[in-house]
Design a protein around this motif. Sequence first.
Motif: not given
Length: 383
Positions: A214, A245, A248-249, A252, A286
């Motif tokens: 990331l 980003a 995504f974090w 996750y 990613v």
Amino acid sequence: MTSAEPVGLRRDPKSSSRATLLELFFDVFYVAAFAQLSMELAEHSTWSGLGQGLVLLLAVWWTWSVTAIVTEFYDPRLRVIQGVVASAMFGVALMAVAVPSAYEGRGLLFASAYVGLHLVRGALLVGALRPRRAHAREERFLFWFVISGVLWLAGGFVDPAWRVGLWAGALAVDYMATALRHPTPRLGRVPLDQYNQLSVHFGERYQQIAILALGELTLMATLTFASEAHTPARAAVFLIAIATALLFWQIYVLQSNTLVDRSAHWRPRQAVRLAPYVYAGVVTGVIATSAGVELVLHEPLGPTTPTSWVALIVGGPVLFVLGRMSSEYVLLGQLPRSRVGWLVLLLGLTPVLSAQAPIVVLIVTMGVLFGITLTDARRNRHH
């Protein structure tokens, strides 16, 4: 072979879950490798170029996942294991250098670095393990890397037109051998009970490489935006990339601690065998997203051509989410219908998005990721 492993080399599952400083330093080398791979995908964004780049990406990823298994199975504080990690650093650095010209003049360098990394690791471990029955595990790995190494090196010598086929075959050998537990003449397969002993350190290592990937996304977005002429459209793309980003974090980290605990204490066998494949999707997603952002920063308002651009911009996030969903399904038995619905929606919109400007494709994709985080939060509150 259950109790035959030498106690002096085995990692204590109850030891600290923290990665050693050498392991963290090893991970840093993948920043350069991931950045090179992202630029390679963006520069060669045709369908054939994406296929070639995927082969390189999966090869680089395999070097990390196999080394992570070594530092999980054996004590990373020992000199021989530190030697394995240090030698792998040289291999990764050489592979990163060779990535831009891997299908031109540096194919042999890429292949030699990949093969050398695995063979040196195997030789060091087989030499350090005594008695003979103790290093049967590493002999199995070494046997199969020798077989795939022939294909890798042959690909480095042949015409670039044939190279991708040989390397794809070599990758298939590496990935399939691991999936089948390295069946080897006279030695058989790696016993299943060797996968049952796992520490929290294993899950922590995979979390670290995911966060590092990331970081590569934000790094490449920043560097590309800084090198281009600043326009409102490019500024918007840059902000969308940072937001992507962060999304995504958020996707996750949901239940990440539960997943790490479950992998170590409840389903270690499934975790250690499936993690390299599941996270191949996460990391590939990613890096593909990073390449897509780079393309959009170059041409935010032009046509989305070729259609392979959509595969990067849309496919990257889809791969990332599917990879994360796979972890939750294997370790927690969960398959959120809301995430499936969002992904189906995004894929269903792909034909329409192909006719839109790249920035529109990026905005819609970010919107779907945002929708996933909203439904995830609602589902989490409900549970």
